[in-house]
Scaffold this motif. Structure first.
Motif, short mmCIF file in Angstrom:
data_model
loop_
_atom_site.label_atom_id
_atom_site.label_comp_id
_atom_site.label_asym_id
_atom_site.label_seq_id
_atom_site.Cartn_x
_atom_site.Cartn_y
_atom_site.Cartn_z
N THR A 1 37.81 25.98 46.91
CA THR A 1 37.25 26.99 46.02
C THR A 1 37.20 28.33 46.73
O THR A 1 36.79 28.40 47.88
N LEU A 2 37.65 29.35 46.04
CA LEU A 2 37.51 30.68 46.64
C LEU A 2 36.80 31.61 45.68
O LEU A 2 36.67 31.33 44.49
N LYS A 3 36.29 32.67 46.24
CA LYS A 3 35.68 33.73 45.44
C LYS A 3 36.35 35.03 45.84
O LYS A 3 36.93 35.15 46.92
N GLY A 4 36.31 35.98 44.94
CA GLY A 4 36.97 37.25 45.22
C GLY A 4 36.58 38.31 44.23
O GLY A 4 35.66 38.13 43.42
N LYS A 5 37.30 39.41 44.28
CA LYS A 5 37.02 40.54 43.40
C LYS A 5 38.30 41.31 43.14
O LYS A 5 39.06 41.58 44.08
N PHE A 6 38.55 41.63 41.88
CA PHE A 6 39.62 42.54 41.49
C PHE A 6 38.98 43.86 41.11
O PHE A 6 37.98 43.89 40.38
N LYS A 7 39.56 44.95 41.59
CA LYS A 7 39.11 46.29 41.23
C LYS A 7 40.30 47.07 40.67
O LYS A 7 41.37 47.06 41.26
N PHE A 8 40.11 47.68 39.51
CA PHE A 8 41.11 48.57 38.94
C PHE A 8 40.85 49.97 39.48
O PHE A 8 39.69 50.41 39.52
N HIS A 9 41.90 50.68 39.85
CA HIS A 9 41.74 52.04 40.35
C HIS A 9 41.04 52.88 39.29
O HIS A 9 41.51 52.98 38.16
N MET A 10 39.89 53.43 39.66
CA MET A 10 39.09 54.27 38.77
C MET A 10 38.67 53.54 37.48
O MET A 10 38.56 54.14 36.42
N GLY A 11 38.45 52.22 37.58
CA GLY A 11 38.13 51.46 36.38
C GLY A 11 37.24 50.27 36.64
O GLY A 11 36.40 50.27 37.54
N GLU A 12 37.46 49.22 35.87
CA GLU A 12 36.62 48.03 35.90
C GLU A 12 36.76 47.26 37.20
O GLU A 12 37.73 47.39 37.92
N ARG A 13 35.73 46.45 37.45
CA ARG A 13 35.69 45.57 38.61
C ARG A 13 35.17 44.22 38.14
O ARG A 13 34.29 44.16 37.29
N SER A 14 35.72 43.16 38.70
CA SER A 14 35.25 41.83 38.30
C SER A 14 35.33 40.86 39.47
O SER A 14 36.39 40.70 40.09
N LYS A 15 34.23 40.21 39.73
CA LYS A 15 34.24 39.11 40.68
C LYS A 15 34.86 37.91 39.98
O LYS A 15 34.84 37.82 38.74
N PHE A 16 35.41 36.98 40.75
CA PHE A 16 36.01 35.79 40.16
C PHE A 16 35.88 34.60 41.12
O PHE A 16 35.63 34.77 42.31
N TYR A 17 36.06 33.42 40.56
CA TYR A 17 36.13 32.17 41.32
C TYR A 17 37.43 31.47 40.94
O TYR A 17 37.91 31.60 39.81
N ALA A 18 38.01 30.75 41.89
CA ALA A 18 39.26 30.04 41.65
C ALA A 18 39.25 28.71 42.41
O ALA A 18 38.62 28.59 43.45
N MET A 19 39.99 27.76 41.86
CA MET A 19 40.15 26.44 42.47
C MET A 19 41.60 26.27 42.92
O MET A 19 42.51 26.74 42.22
N ARG A 20 41.79 25.61 44.04
CA ARG A 20 43.14 25.36 44.56
C ARG A 20 43.92 24.54 43.51
O ARG A 20 43.41 23.53 43.01
N ALA A 21 45.12 24.98 43.17
CA ALA A 21 45.97 24.24 42.23
C ALA A 21 46.49 22.98 42.91
O ALA A 21 46.78 22.99 44.10
N LYS A 22 46.61 21.93 42.17
CA LYS A 22 47.06 20.65 42.75
C LYS A 22 48.51 20.44 42.49
O LYS A 22 49.11 20.93 41.62
#
Length: 109
Positions: free
Chosen positions: A88-109
């Motif tokens: 499991t990982l956690k992270g964040k995407f940021k749009f330049h001069m825009g929205e930001r969102s944290k996220f969680y992801a699971m390793r694909a099998k």
């Protein structure tokens, strides 16, 4: 290289599952050199990152370039394992001069 591989995004702070899985299973793919690709909802792109150590934890800090609903988009972000869970990982995407969102992801099998 614990972060290398394909990860399915399972949760996003700003968008619900109906949106982020709209066109395909939302994912982020990380290569050995810190490059990769991603897609969630109508946003897709390529990442260019550097692996850094935060204490004993590996973290990928990246910039990204792609599109959102066919319009050019770019930004930055980061990801790292969620605690000691190597699937499991956690992270964040940021749009330049825009929205930001944290996220969680699971390793694909």
């Amino acid at each position: 290289m614990k972060l290398k591989g394909t990860w399915h995004i399972t949760e996003m702070e700003m968008w619900d599952e109906d949106y982020f899985n709209m066109e395909t299973q939302a994912f982020i793919r990380v290569n050995e050199d810190g490059s990769g690709e991603f897609q969630f909802g109508l946003v897709s792109g390529h990442i260019d990152g550097d692996f850094i150590l935060e204490g004993t934890d590996e973290k990928l800090e990246f910039t990204w370039d792609g599109n959102e609903e066919c319009d050019p988009a770019s930004g930055s972000g980061w990801l790292k394992l969620k605690g000691t869970d190597t699937n499991t990982l956690k992270g964040k995407f940021k749009f330049h001069m825009g929205e930001r969102s944290k996220f969680y992801a699971m390793r694909a099998k």
